[in-house]
Each structure stands twice: as structure tokens, then as C-alpha cells.
Design a protein around this motif. Structure first.
Motif, PDB file in Angstrom:
ATOM      1  N   ILE A 198       0.841  -1.204   0.000  1.00 21.81           N
ATOM      2  CA  ILE A 198       0.000   0.000   0.000  1.00 21.81           C
ATOM      3  C   ILE A 198       0.871   1.246   0.000  1.00 21.81           C
ATOM      4  N   ALA A 199       1.953   1.206   0.806  1.00 23.50           N
ATOM      5  CA  ALA A 199       2.844   2.368   0.880  1.00 23.50           C
ATOM      6  C   ALA A 199       3.529   2.629  -0.453  1.00 23.50           C
ATOM      7  N   GLY A 201      -9.297   4.709  17.223  1.00 25.75           N
ATOM      8  CA  GLY A 201     -10.482   3.946  17.581  1.00 25.75           C
ATOM      9  C   GLY A 201     -10.412   2.563  16.958  1.00 25.75           C
ATOM     10  N   ASP A 202     -11.472   2.150  16.263  1.00 25.19           N
ATOM     11  CA  ASP A 202     -11.505   0.844  15.604  1.00 25.19           C
ATOM     12  C   ASP A 202     -10.898   0.883  14.209  1.00 25.19           C
ATOM     13  N   ASP A 203     -10.583   2.048  13.724  1.00 24.82           N
ATOM     14  CA  ASP A 203     -10.062   2.193  12.361  1.00 24.82           C
ATOM     15  C   ASP A 203      -8.539   2.146  12.373  1.00 24.82           C
ATOM     16  N   ARG A 204      -7.988   1.475  11.377  1.00 27.94           N
ATOM     17  CA  ARG A 204      -6.529   1.404  11.204  1.00 27.94           C
ATOM     18  C   ARG A 204      -6.144   2.140   9.926  1.00 27.94           C
ATOM     19  N   TYR A 205      -4.999   2.802   9.964  1.00 32.80           N
ATOM     20  CA  TYR A 205      -4.541   3.609   8.842  1.00 32.80           C
ATOM     21  C   TYR A 205      -3.063   3.320   8.579  1.00 32.80           C
ATOM     22  N   PRO A 247      -6.964   4.310   4.740  1.00 38.71           N
ATOM     23  CA  PRO A 247      -7.538   3.323   5.669  1.00 38.71           C
ATOM     24  C   PRO A 247      -7.123   1.904   5.300  1.00 38.71           C
ATOM     25  N   LEU A 248      -6.984   1.036   6.319  1.00 33.33           N
ATOM     26  CA  LEU A 248      -6.544  -0.346   6.106  1.00 33.33           C
ATOM     27  C   LEU A 248      -7.699  -1.355   6.139  1.00 33.33           C
ATOM     28  N   ASN A 249      -8.888  -0.917   6.512  1.00 24.58           N
ATOM     29  CA  ASN A 249      -9.987  -1.865   6.684  1.00 24.58           C
ATOM     30  C   ASN A 249     -10.277  -2.639   5.409  1.00 24.58           C
ATOM     31  N   ALA A 250     -10.149  -1.950   4.265  1.00 30.41           N
ATOM     32  CA  ALA A 250     -10.486  -2.602   2.997  1.00 30.41           C
ATOM     33  C   ALA A 250      -9.399  -3.557   2.540  1.00 30.41           C
TER      34      ALA A 250
END
Length: 732
Positions: free
Chosen positions: A46-47, A258-262, A281-284
Motif C-alpha cells: 500500500i505504501a 479507535g476501531d479504524d486502522r490507517y 484506511p486499512l480496513n479494505a
């Protein structure tokens, strides 16, 4: 049991066990590493994609979007350098605004047009600090005190604001902008400058334009060199997280909110010291851990089974490739002791001889590598300090630059190595047309004129010895005190060789001799030269070219001569366009076609082209001249009652006043003044005959004579009687 024991003590068994244990350890380490790195690989992917997008954003922002504004104001400022004394900027810098209000408002209109032509521009402002007044795209302020941006401009004048970089600020109308400043005059060396030109661009417009090309679900942030946001619109908590991630020093950062990761990637821009940051975002992109564990276990088990099988076959076949290797070595490196019995001693002897041959080849490659490193050093490629031990320490160095015109650099290097050298040097072939020599002399030897003369003499001797096989020219550079500065000496030698334009491509030139050339600008009347061409005056063309060439040869700097040649080429270009000679002389690359290897050849080329134009004008110009004169005659006939002069007619015909006078003499066979007087008096005589109700004073005014007595004198001079007598005679 004895058989099993003996079997376990064999090398074959030990090899199998060794390979099997090695496979187990390797698979265990690899499995643990892959498991721990699984998510990290995803982050890096991703990076990597984010980094590509950041590079695209950075190139668009700095090399496309902001660069268009920079080029606009720099091109405006360049008029102070390329058109000295002629541009509005130079006039205002030297004379101020008094008695020039009309030009001030014209100049303001130019700034307004420049602002309107650049989407997103908020204002274009010129601050004449030496005259203490300001002109922007909206207003004119007679003093800087009246300007709403007074404080910003006074900071620029005090040297507190750098020029040539983008600055964030807030205008007096609360508009958030980015400002770019250029000093006036352009390339000035004076401190402080005579003025500044600023362009203000709306920050929201820049940010929106940049974010549109991201095409990403992430969010873009841009920070300056101090870590402050270049664009607003983000909460302090977000900026705090971004700064903390940047200070960690990691190229890729993962954090949670929170519950979200980035995941965050950043890119440092070398031009503006800006840092571009993208947060996605990393959720996907999350992976299934359990599924990966199952696949990893199955893969590890398969690798273990495969490793055991491979260890068996590798143990059996170990000696086969070793025998093939020795046979291969024997084929390439025969050993003198071939009569010895076969065994490990003999085989190792063959391997030892092979290693010796390899060592010799490595020595040759090392010599080539050193030459390559020297070439990189000369060309200015960055090198580590330990790579510079190929040159003697405690010496001063000077570069010799060689331009090979015919032949090969290898043959030239061989001849150089065979010569005796008054100043030691190292010959380096840079490419097929260029070579260099690094000269060095002890610092306490007193590097002086004698060393420079010896080097020049050696290069000229080299020319004599190799004449017929190789033809070259060259130059010597300045002396430097350290190896790191050798590229500077090389660049000075290359700059010196450019002066072969004066002496020929075979010349050998010393850098110190460039100090004898004067940098003063040359002033020529190219407008007069254009008139000579338009008049078809071949002799006048040759006289102008002779004077032009004589002036260029008076020890002028090369840049000054090139500028003069560019100006005369532009003058020819303008004549070709004005006379519509494009089919005869296409002007698309006129300067490149005119410039030759030497000054004499270039001047001869310019002379040939100029004479060709003048001859063409002389042959075909009579009809064109007649059309121009007919146009002027019509204008005179329709405006007899007005003030007529050569300056007015020059505007009508778009020609110089002197050229208009010449055309009248050639076509009408009388001067402009005589023609106007004759036409006025003829019309006055006709009006005296036909319009009896008009008085003599009225007739004089209608034919352009404000002074009645002067009209009487001119009329009597032509007709022998006064206007009244003429009218009475016509009635009789």
C-alpha cells in the motif's frame, strides 16, 4: 545392527541428516518470518502505491501547477535583463512614476491581464523599493505606506523574506494565499534589490487542484520544512498524529484511531522542503489470519517433505558436479603437473591455478574500475572519500579538456603515455569525442604561470606528434587545492574551450586568458540595419557587417558576442517576416542555421544571407515601394488640413520616418515636404477657382496653413501672384 550403525556413520547419512535438519530450521525460520511479515508486506505494498501517487502529486504541484506561476513572474522580471533600458520595469526602476502616470496605468493593465491569464492567481504586485511606490493588478500606490501589504513589502526590502520560494500569508482582505517573490532587476547582485515582483495564488485553489489528481480513497497533507501545514482545513489532533509518525523516522507508519486502522506514507520534496503525506484506511485491505495460518502450515509441510527428498538426491550427486567443475577448469586452465596421479591434491592444484588466473583478470578489471572512478570524479559524480586514494595527496590539481575532432581517444591516450611530461598527469577517455587529463603539482612547488605554460606546450606538442591520425582541440582549467574540487577545474576547462569560437576548433586555450575579455555590452543600431536590408542597399549591408564583425573581435566575452549574434539574427528574422520572404528564407531555425563553429564562419554566413535578402529586395522592391507610397499619398490627400509630418506617416505605413523619406525620393522623385506643399497649393488654387464664397483665410485653413501670410508667400512663390490676384484673374 552393525550394518545400521555403519550406515549411520557414512558421509552419505550425515549429509542427509544435515540437509534435513537444515530444511527444518529454514522452514521454521521462514514460516515464522512470513507469518510476522504478512501484514507488513501488505502495508509496504500500500505504501509503495501511495509513494507513486505522492510522486505524481509532487511533480504536478511543483513542476506543473506552481511552476506556471513562477515562470510567469520570472519571464516578466527577465525583461529587466534581456531588454535593458527598454522595458517598463527598467523605466520605472530608473525614473519613478512622476510624469509617467499613463504608463503606470498601462503597466497596471498588464499586471491585471497577467493575473487573469493565470487561474487561481489572487494578485500580481510590483514593489519599486528604490522609488517607494507599488503597482499591483488592481491599484497604484504612490508610496508603500498607502499599500495594504505595506508590512510584507517592508519585510522583503529588509531582507527578512527570501526570494524564489513560496510563502504562506494572509492578505488584507483575509484571503489565504501563497506568495512567490522575484528580485528586480533580474539576476541582480546588488543588496538590497531595486524592487520585487510578487504573485499571490489562492491556497484553496492550489490544494483543490492537487488533491483532484490523487484518485485515491486516502487524504493528502502537505507540511513545510518547519512541520507546519501548508494548507489549512485539518484538525490539530490529526496534525499531531502525522507529526509523531514523521518523527519516528520510518518510511511507512501504521496507526489506529479507535476501531479504524490507517497506513501513512510520506515524500520529502528537495525543492521547497515540503513533506507530502498520504493517509489511507486499512480496513479494505485486511487479510484473513486464520486462512493464512492454514496455508502457511500446509506450505511448510510440503517444503519439509520436498527438502528431505532433495537432501537424498543431493547427497548422492554431490561429487558429480565437483568432477564436472574440475574437468571444466582443466579445459580452460591446463596444469603443468598433469602427470601427477589423480587425487584431491592434484584437483586443488588445478583450482589454485584457476584462482590465480582469475586474480590476474581481477587486476585488469580493477585498473579499468579506477579509470571509471576517475572519469566519474572528473564529471562530478558523488564519490566516497576512500575512493579518491587513486590520486596523490598533498598536490594541487588542474584539468586539461580535450575535444576529439577526428580519431579515437584510445590512440590519443597511448601517444600521451609515451611522452615525457613536464607536469605529471593522468589521461582519461570520457567518451568517443571527449577526453581529460588530470595534472598535479606539489603545493609547495609553487603552482604558477610556468606550470600553465608547460601544460599548454605539452598539449600543442601532442597535437604535432599525432597530426594526421587524430585532430583535437582543448583547454586547461584553473588550479584547485583538493581532489573534491577537480570537477570545478574540469568545468572551467570546458568553459574555456567554448572560446574556440574565436580561435578555431583546433585551438588550445588557457582558462586564465579569459580574464582578458571584457564583459561590457555591445550596442548596435539593428533598426538601421533593418532599414538597409529593406532598402535593398547591398553596399550598406556589407559596410554594416564589416563594422559589426570588427567590434565583435575586440576581446569581447563569448556571452556578449553570442548575444550580439542572436540580436542580429532576430533582426534578420523580423525583416524576413515583414517582407514575407518565408518561402525564400524559412526562418524557423534561423539562429541555429546561421551559427557556425567559428566567429568568422558565422559572420560570413550572416553576410551571405543579408546580401541575399538585400539583393532580393532590390530586384522586387520597386512595386512594393510604389504601393506604400500610393497609400501615403491617399492619406495626405485626405488629411491636407491636418498637421502632416514624417513621424505621422511612419505610423501609417509602420515604417521608420527616415525610410518613408527615402521612399518618397525614390518613387515620387521629390521630397516629402515638396510633395505636400505642391498638393496643398494645387488644392488651394482649385478652391479659389471653384468656391468663390470662401475667403482666402478659410481656404488656407482647409489646405493646412494656419498662418495666412505664410500661405500668401508660398502661393505667390509658385503661381507668381497672390491668392486674391489669382481668383480675380480666374474670374476675368
Amino acid at each position: 545392527m552393525q550394518l545400521l550403525k555403519r550406515y549411520r556413520n557414512t558421509v552419505f547419512t550425515r549429509l542427509i541428516l544435515s540437509y534435513t535438519v537444515f530444511s527444518i530450521i529454514l522452514v521454521g525460520m521462514a514460516g515464522g518470518y512470513l507469518y510476522s511479515r504478512a501484514n507488513r508486506l501488505m502495508l509496504e505494498e500500500i505504501a509503495k502505491e501511495s509513494d507513486n501517487r505522492l510522486q505524481a502529486v509532487q511533480r504536478y504541484a511543483e513542476e506543473t501547477l506552481l511552476r506556471q506561476y513562477e515562470e510567469s513572474v520570472e519571464n516578466k522580471a527577465k525583461s529587466t535583463y534581456y531588454f535593458v533600458g527598454k522595458s517598463d520595469l527598467n523605466m520605472f526602476l530608473e525614473n519613478g512614476w512622476e510624469n509617467n502616470l499613463f504608463r503606470i496605468f498601462q503597466f497596471r493593465e498588464e499586471l491585471l491581464y497577467l493575473k487573469q491569464s493565470l487561474e487561481g492567481a489572487a494578485a500580481v504586485t510590483v514593489y519599486f523599493s528604490n522609488r517607494d511606490y507599488v503597482v499591483d493588478s488592481n491599484s497604484f500606490y504612490t508610496t508603500v505606506e498607502n499599500s495594504p501589504d505595506k508590512e510584507f513589502m517592508l519585510q522583503a526590502q529588509a531582507g527578512e523574506l527570501p526570494a524564489g520560494v513560496w510563502l504562506n500569508r494572509t492578505l488584507s482582505d483575509s484571503k489565504e494565499v501563497m506568495t512567490y517573490a522575484v528580485k528586480l532587476p533580474y539576476y541582480t547582485l546588488k543588496e538590497p534589490p531595486a524592487g520585487y515582483i510578487f504573485i499571490d495564488v489562492e491556497r484553496d485553489y492550489v490544494y483543490n487542484a492537487v488533491t483532484r489528481i490523487m484518485n485515491s480513497s486516502g487524504k493528502l497533507y502537505i507540511l513545510d520544512k518547519n512541520g507546519a501545514p501548508v494548507f489549512n482545513g485539518t484538525g490539530e489532533e490529526e496534525w499531531s498524529m502525522i507529526r509523531t509518525a514523521l518523527h519516528s523516522g520510518k518510511p511507512v507508519n501504521e496507526f489506529s484511531n479507535g476501531d479504524d486502522r490507517y497506513v501513512m506514507a510520506h515524500l520529502q520534496s528537495p525543492k521547497n522542503d515540503w513533506t507530502y503525506v498520504i493517509v489511507r484506511p486499512l480496513n479494505a485491505f485486511s487479510l484473513s489470519t486464520k486462512e493464512f495460518q492454514t496455508q502457511l502450515f500446509a506450505c511448510g509441510l510440503a517444503v519439509l517433505v520436498f527438502g528431505f527428498i532433495m537432501s537424498y538426491f543431493m547427497s548422492r550427486q554431490l561429487y558429480t558436479p565437483l568432477k564436472g567443475l574440475i574437468q571444466y577448469i582443466r579445459g580452460f586452465y591446463p596444469h603443468s603437473g598433469s602427470g601427477q596421479t589423480q587425487g584431491w591434491v592434484n584437483e586443488y592444484a588445478y583450482i589454485s591455478n584457476a584462482l590465480k588466473n582469475m586474480d590476474e583478470k581481477i587486476g585488469v578489471l580493477e585498473a579499468k574500475t579506477k579509470r571509471s572512478e576517475l572519469r566519474n570524479l572528473v564529471l562530478g559524480a558523488p564519490m566516497e572519500l576512500e575512493q579518491m586514494d587513486m590520486l596523490p595527496a598533498g598536490y594541487s590539481y588542474s584539468m586539461g579538456y580535450i575535444r576529439i575532432l577526428e580519431g579515437s581517444p584510445e590512440l590519443l591516450g597511448e601517444v600521451y603515455e609515451q611522452m615525457e611530461h613536464p607536469v605529471p598527469g593522468i589521461f582519461i577517455a570520457l567518451n568517443q569525442t571527449e577526453a581529460a587529463i588530470i595534472y598535479y603539482a606539489r603545493e609547495n612547488h609553487g603552482v604558477d604561470h610556468d606550470d600553465a605554460a608547460a601544460i599548454l606546450g605539452e598539449l600543442r606538442q601532442l597535437q604535432q606528434e599525432i597530426r594526421g591520425d587524430i585532430r583535437f582541440g582543448g583547454a586547461t582549467g584553473s588550479w584547485v587545492e583538493s581532489v573534491e574540487n577537480i570537477p570545478l577545474s574540469y568545468q572551467s576547462a570546458r568553459m574555456a574551450y567554448r572560446y574556440c569560437f574565436f580561435f578555431g576548433t583546433d585551438a588550445i586555450i588557457h582558462y586564465a586568458s579569459l580574464q582578458d575579455y571584457t564583459p561590457r555590452p555591445l550596442i548596435f543600431s539593428f533598426e538601421q540595419y533593418q532599414h538597409i536590408l529593406k532598402a535593398g542597399d547591398i553596399n550598406g549591408t556589407n559596410r554594416f557587417i564589416d563594422g559589426f564583425a570588427e567590434t565583435l573581435k575586440q576581446n569581447m566575452q563569448l556571452e556578449t558576442v553570442e548575444l550580439a549574434l542572436l540580436q542580429i539574427s532576430s533582426a534578420i528574422y523580423q525583416v524576413v517576416i515583414e517582407l514575407e520572404l518565408q518561402l525564400l528564407l524559412p526562418p524557423s531555425n534561423l539562429f541555429d542555421d546561421l551559427k557556425k563553429d567559428t566567429l568568422d564562419a558565422t559572420v560570413d554566413n550572416i553576410r551571405t544571407l543579408s546580401v541575399q535578402i538585400a539583393a532580393h529586395v532590390k530586384e522586387t522592391g520597386n512595386q512594393a515601394h510604389a504601393e506604400v507610397v500610393q497609400k501615403l499619398k491617399t492619406y495626405i490627400d485626405e488629411h491636407l488640413e491636418e498637421n502632416l509630418s514624417l513621424n505621422i506617416l511612419s505610423d501609417v505605413a509602420s515604417l521608420a520616418p527616415a525610410y518613408v523619406s527615402t521612399l518618397f525620393g525614390e518613387v515620387m522623385k521629390e521630397s516629402f515636404t515638396d510633395y505636400v506643399t505642391r498638393v496643398r497649393l494645387d488644392k488651394a488654387a482649385a478652391m479659389l477657382r471653384e468656391n468663390t464664397e470662401l475667403s482666402v483665410t478659410e481656404i488656407a485653413g482647409q489646405v493646412g496653413y494656419k498662418n495666412v501670410q505664410y500661405f500668401h508667400n508660398k502661393f505667390k512663390q509658385k503661381y507668381g501672384v497672390t491668392p486674391v490676384q489669382y481668383r480675380q484673374a480666374m474670374k476675368g
